[in-house]
Design a protein around this motif. Sequence first.
Motif, PDB file in Angstrom:
ATOM      1  N   PRO A  52       0.820  -1.223   0.000  1.00 29.35           N
ATOM      2  CA  PRO A  52       0.000   0.000   0.000  1.00 29.35           C
ATOM      3  C   PRO A  52       0.844   1.258   0.000  1.00 29.35           C
ATOM      4  O   PRO A  52       0.386   2.314  -0.454  1.00 29.35           O
ATOM      5  CB  PRO A  52      -0.838  -0.131   1.273  1.00 29.35           C
ATOM      6  CG  PRO A  52      -0.104  -1.102   2.128  1.00 29.35           C
ATOM      7  CD  PRO A  52       0.571  -2.041   1.192  1.00 29.35           C
TER       8      PRO A  52
ATOM      9  N   HIS B 120      -7.680   5.676   0.743  1.00 28.91           N
ATOM     10  CA  HIS B 120      -7.797   4.254   1.085  1.00 28.91           C
ATOM     11  C   HIS B 120      -6.425   3.625   1.304  1.00 28.91           C
ATOM     12  O   HIS B 120      -6.191   2.920   2.297  1.00 28.91           O
ATOM     13  CB  HIS B 120      -8.546   3.529  -0.034  1.00 28.91           C
ATOM     14  CG  HIS B 120      -8.385   2.044  -0.026  1.00 28.91           C
ATOM     15  ND1 HIS B 120      -8.998   1.222   0.902  1.00 28.91           N
ATOM     16  CD2 HIS B 120      -7.651   1.220  -0.828  1.00 28.91           C
ATOM     17  CE1 HIS B 120      -8.663  -0.036   0.670  1.00 28.91           C
ATOM     18  NE2 HIS B 120      -7.849  -0.068  -0.372  1.00 28.91           N
ATOM     19  N   ASN B 121      -5.490   3.865   0.395  1.00 25.47           N
ATOM     20  CA  ASN B 121      -4.168   3.235   0.500  1.00 25.47           C
ATOM     21  C   ASN B 121      -3.398   3.724   1.722  1.00 25.47           C
ATOM     22  O   ASN B 121      -2.674   2.953   2.353  1.00 25.47           O
ATOM     23  CB  ASN B 121      -3.370   3.485  -0.777  1.00 25.47           C
ATOM     24  CG  ASN B 121      -3.859   2.649  -1.944  1.00 25.47           C
ATOM     25  OD1 ASN B 121      -4.320   1.530  -1.759  1.00 25.47           O
ATOM     26  ND2 ASN B 121      -3.779   3.193  -3.150  1.00 25.47           N
TER      27      ASN B 121
ATOM     28  N   VAL C  86      -4.830   1.773   4.685  1.00 26.38           N
ATOM     29  CA  VAL C  86      -4.373   0.382   4.701  1.00 26.38           C
ATOM     30  C   VAL C  86      -2.907   0.297   5.109  1.00 26.38           C
ATOM     31  O   VAL C  86      -2.493  -0.645   5.800  1.00 26.38           O
ATOM     32  CB  VAL C  86      -4.599  -0.270   3.319  1.00 26.38           C
ATOM     33  CG1 VAL C  86      -4.014  -1.671   3.278  1.00 26.38           C
ATOM     34  CG2 VAL C  86      -6.089  -0.324   2.995  1.00 26.38           C
TER      35      VAL C  86
ATOM     36  N   GLU D 168     -13.358   2.923   6.630  1.00 24.36           N
ATOM     37  CA  GLU D 168     -12.074   2.574   7.239  1.00 24.36           C
ATOM     38  C   GLU D 168     -11.689   3.568   8.328  1.00 24.36           C
ATOM     39  O   GLU D 168     -11.145   3.184   9.371  1.00 24.36           O
ATOM     40  CB  GLU D 168     -10.998   2.507   6.153  1.00 24.36           C
ATOM     41  CG  GLU D 168     -11.195   1.340   5.193  1.00 24.36           C
ATOM     42  CD  GLU D 168     -10.407   1.482   3.907  1.00 24.36           C
ATOM     43  OE1 GLU D 168     -10.196   0.453   3.247  1.00 24.36           O
ATOM     44  OE2 GLU D 168     -10.010   2.612   3.557  1.00 24.36           O
TER      45      GLU D 168
ATOM     46  N   PHE E  38      -5.558  -2.563  11.653  1.00 22.52           N
ATOM     47  CA  PHE E  38      -6.015  -2.883  10.304  1.00 22.52           C
ATOM     48  C   PHE E  38      -5.441  -4.215   9.845  1.00 22.52           C
ATOM     49  O   PHE E  38      -4.356  -4.250   9.295  1.00 22.52           O
ATOM     50  CB  PHE E  38      -5.585  -1.785   9.333  1.00 22.52           C
ATOM     51  CG  PHE E  38      -6.638  -1.445   8.324  1.00 22.52           C
ATOM     52  CD1 PHE E  38      -6.776  -2.199   7.167  1.00 22.52           C
ATOM     53  CD2 PHE E  38      -7.509  -0.408   8.525  1.00 22.52           C
ATOM     54  CE1 PHE E  38      -7.741  -1.908   6.243  1.00 22.52           C
ATOM     55  CE2 PHE E  38      -8.487  -0.100   7.612  1.00 22.52           C
ATOM     56  CZ  PHE E  38      -8.604  -0.849   6.467  1.00 22.52           C
TER      57      PHE E  38
END
Length: 592
Positions: free
Chosen positions: A227, A257-258, A261, A297, A486
């Motif tokens: 990621p 998002h990345n 993560v 998230e 996560f």
Amino acid sequence: VLGPLDAAAIEQVVTDMVQARPEEGLLRLAERAHGSPFLLVELVRGLQEEALVSIEAGRASLVEERLPARVRDGMQQRLARLSDASGRVAGVASVLGRTFTFDQLAGMLDMAPATLLGPVEELLHAELLRPDEDSLTFRHDLLREAVRDSLPASAQRALQRQAVTVLMATGASPTEVADRLAAMLLLAAGRVSEGTVLADALLDKTMGPEQDAQVRLGIARMVGLSPDVRADAGRRALALPGLPAPLRARHVASLLHNLLVAGRMAEALELAPGAREVVRGSADPDAAFALKLADSELGYVAGDLQRALAAIDSAVSSSPGVNQAVHPGVARELRTQVLAGLDRYDEALAQTLAGLAAAQREHQGWMLRTWEACRGRQLLQLGRLAEAAAALEGVVETSRDAPVGVVEAPVVGALGRIAIHTADAALLRSCARIMRGVDDSSPRTVRGHAALLLGLQAMAAGDPLAARAQLRVLGNDAERAVVPTFPMDVTDEVSVVRIAVASDDGELCRSALASSASRAMRNPAVPSILGAAAHARGLATGRLDDLVEAVRWFERGPRPIALASALEDAGRTAVRLGEPDQGVAMLGPGAW
């Protein structure tokens, strides 16, 4: 006319040959024969000859996922029967991918298309290739892989670099170019920065800003890459001038998002407000989907699980289905983690099994591993240790050192916990060895899982100071104290507080207590979350009432290992405080 073997027949053939039930990893490799009985039998025989299949308790698993020499040697013999020109064409074609065009092949060989007619016709006649509308295709993945593996590694890397240039010159789609660049990064194996520099140079030399950004979006979406690499591809794209609003919005949402993560929380929180504004202004449904996933998230990491569930349900229901910056399977997998955090394990496992079935049906190997990892962690939390171990061991090979990414790290961590619970010293050593290989170049989420498992190992060995040192590996300030988020386990703070109390680290203890208390405040009806908060508080204060409260909450929930841990701590505390009868009641079989 006989067609290819279907999935059930492939499994039957493998079962007959290995005389055991094949695990998922072995079946995934077998499926790459695309139902060809000859290739399938050659593959399995080769795996057996090289002891690449392990049989335990009637189950067959891969020791190492690679093509056996029998398949490669068979392909080399097959190529040797062809003309030199055809063998050279086959080798170059294998680097282009399973499907490629005549123009791309000519560009790679720097030859006029007319001069390739003879070699290509020979490859078609030898049934290595088949025509496919406007392109050529290897008949089976194993054929292409065997041809490619016959090339020296240095030749593969050089041809991969050339393939990127040829694909861009022949007008390949950004996704095709992104696939090839990602292959280059993976081939770099430990030299990602070098691969990234090379990819940047190729893009800058041959593409305009919009095409460049399209290619980088493809890289940003590739779950097989770190990621951190994906996030950096997004940042580079967003620095390009004149991007259309929808493309910029997809990049911003994908970057958010990345970052999450990867565990780069500070960057994610800084980006989030601007990302929402950019995505709203673009009215792009793909970007909106990725942003809803990122919002889920954010809620998940903050411990606000109801908010996370609402956001993920909105994302899944509005999934546009094409060109998404994030695969919808990732969203559904996150939903199962949120459900598990809310103690809704029946729903979580049902969705996990549905995801496994869909991944098998659609031949998505990476998603299959993700779902199996998710299932194994859920089974561990439910106390079903044997089933959990069977599921997780199909995702990673603990017998060898393999790269540990965001999928593998929580799996190795879960297997290590199973080893501690079952006193499996050999498995624990293997998991710890893998986690010790995680270094500063790994994503923060990966380093967090490694640090916690190594801390638990040290604590199990009776060395709380070494356990504390592992938890502090990411930094000495409380904000950087490790509690993997996560994916998370809502009882992790209990382990951190236990280590902090034993090592007299007040700052670490307060940080973990604040995290568990905040999650309990946000989820006031979830027994496991309330039990974990009470348990952590009881360990920190030494108050029996808090530990008894933890027991009562865990008794209402679905997690027997968490309950057993609370009972043990409550029983010991009762004995220490002069209440032996209550302690015996907590520690004895009647407590169950």
